[in-house]
Design an enzyme around this catalytic site. Sequence first.
Site, PDB file in Angstrom:
ATOM      1  N   ASP A  37      40.660  45.356  43.037  1.00 23.05           N
ATOM      2  CA  ASP A  37      40.243  44.624  44.186  1.00 23.05           C
ATOM      3  C   ASP A  37      40.638  45.113  45.428  1.00 23.05           C
ATOM      4  OD1 ASP A  37      39.231  42.362  45.316  1.00 23.05           O
ATOM      5  OD2 ASP A  37      40.108  40.946  43.961  1.00 23.05           O
TER       6      ASP A  37
ATOM      7  N   ASP B  21      33.230  36.012  46.687  1.00 21.68           N
ATOM      8  CA  ASP B  21      33.124  35.384  45.302  1.00 21.68           C
ATOM      9  C   ASP B  21      32.159  34.314  45.031  1.00 21.68           C
ATOM     10  OD1 ASP B  21      35.610  36.802  45.321  1.00 21.68           O
ATOM     11  OD2 ASP B  21      36.904  35.281  45.009  1.00 21.68           O
TER      12      ASP B  21
HETATM   13  C1  GLA Z   1      39.442  38.223  44.892  1.00 23.11           C
HETATM   14  C2  GLA Z   1      38.289  38.592  43.892  1.00 23.11           C
HETATM   15  C3  GLA Z   1      38.048  37.783  42.765  1.00 23.11           C
HETATM   16  C4  GLA Z   1      39.326  37.437  42.160  1.00 23.11           C
HETATM   17  C5  GLA Z   1      40.389  36.898  43.037  1.00 23.11           C
HETATM   18  C6  GLA Z   1      41.787  37.012  42.216  1.00 23.11           C
HETATM   19  O1  GLA Z   1      38.779  37.008  45.412  1.00 23.11           O
HETATM   20  O2  GLA Z   1      37.094  38.681  44.570  1.00 23.11           O
HETATM   21  O3  GLA Z   1      37.040  37.973  42.098  1.00 23.11           O
HETATM   22  O4  GLA Z   1      39.500  38.715  41.520  1.00 23.11           O
HETATM   23  O5  GLA Z   1      40.467  37.945  44.050  1.00 23.11           O
HETATM   24  O6  GLA Z   1      42.903  36.949  43.136  1.00 23.11           O
END
Ligand code: GLA
Length: 486
Positions: free
Chosen positions: A228, A286
């Site tokens: 990430d 997301d």
């Molecule tokens: C970000 C990523 C998600 C997930 C969260 C976890 O938002 O884009 O897919 O991995 O972090 O904290």
Amino acid sequence: MKGLIYTLLLLFMPLVASADNGLRCAKNVFSQPNVRFMHKIKSIHSDAVIGVKGLPNGLQWNARRNLVEGKVKTPGIYTYSITSTIKGQVSEEQIRLTVSDKLAMPLPFMGWLSWNSVEGDVSEAIVKSVADMFRANGLYQAGWNTVMMDDLWQARKRADDGKPLPDPKRFPNGLRTVADYVHAKGMKFGLYTDAANKTCAGAFGSYGYEQIDAEQYAQWDVDIVKCDYCHAPTEQDTAIVRYRRLGDAFKAVARPITLYICEWGDRKPWLWGAEAGGSCWRVSADVRDRWTCEPGGTGVVESIKAMKDIAQYSGVNRFNDADMLCTGLHGKGKSSNDLCFGSPGMTQDEYATQFALWCMWSSPMALSFDPRANTLTKEDLKILTNRHLIALNQDRMGQQADLISETDSLVMFAKDLENGDVALSVTNMSGKLLEATFDFTQIPAFDTNKRYQCRDLWTGEKLSAVKQSFATKVRPHATRMFRLSE
Ligand code: GLA
């Protein structure tokens, strides 16, 4: 010696060409030996005449469609150039093609990620139960093959020697035991980190610990790592350096570990992700369990927006990733439902559309249901195990479908397949039943003089042969799927 110098030169080729020649294509491409390969070239200049120089044996230039295609038999690293001629001025782009049967991700993964519905509860028991469920409900047999832990698997802090540690309560036997369990079920095992000091949810990240982490992941027998980008500087250059450090560290350890880049598309990772050592990269924020989730969220409508114009950058071992699938959540996910308050989730047609598009795009697919709640219904499983659709997602040529037409109410994609077939999709974005017509003059993959066999991919049924065009009815927010062959 000459060969060695050439290879070294190629390895250190600049990440981004300095002057913009208007060409828009992937510069680092991959294929498996003897598997049909396709490389699509686009230019922002409508008057550019595109050509090619120095193609390796087995590949041809398709001038009508502006693409390289064919099969290379022998593994190796090859180069060729794409040329663009505008008003007599020629510019060139060097392409590096790796042909190998040991690519990190020859096909997009089909797996499960813990975040959407499990978040900080991820544990040995949960990971094991997902592997068990994949076997028990037929998902594994249909091709679902990877179980990944997302954020918050970590202990509060690293060990005193700097090594990463899992949460001791939720992983009392350590991670190797979990990996062994998943491997014994025939699946790959993945985990999550961040290219900064902290992860998005506040656990320790990998910045400055790339080598230590890579070594420990290898000892745990980890296959894939989602990385990430929370708490990291925003510039593209820094992101490239940070991901490259992780990619290099993963390459340097005894076990192959696949780098899955997650910086949400903000720095256009399709332009540099492969060079940094990644095999796939998220293209959006997301995904939420919702048809549309504006402002601030990514529903199916927003995923289409994020994916539709970057098809030429996707391919074998360099997949654009449209994020987790919400099929099976039914509004019960945690963060997947937090932005769209009161969201009951999606309708079955909408879940089916999400899956169909991910298949058309050859996007990696991660389910995100909670195995404790067992929200996957028979209808969900029917969608997720449709072998005709999975065959599109897992097609060995790895082409992301091209957008062929888009109105407020209908969106159509066409996907080139390894055996020469073409898959077509039409999604109804409107609230009423519509009739849609595929017009072959708008789909360069077709020869308008030829007649094609046509199969409905949801039902598997063979339909009458088609020529030049055909029409179909499509329900609101549903997607019709067809496979056409000569
Ligand atoms: C970000 C990523 C998600 C997930 C969260 C976890 O938002 O884009 O897919 O991995 O972090 O904290």
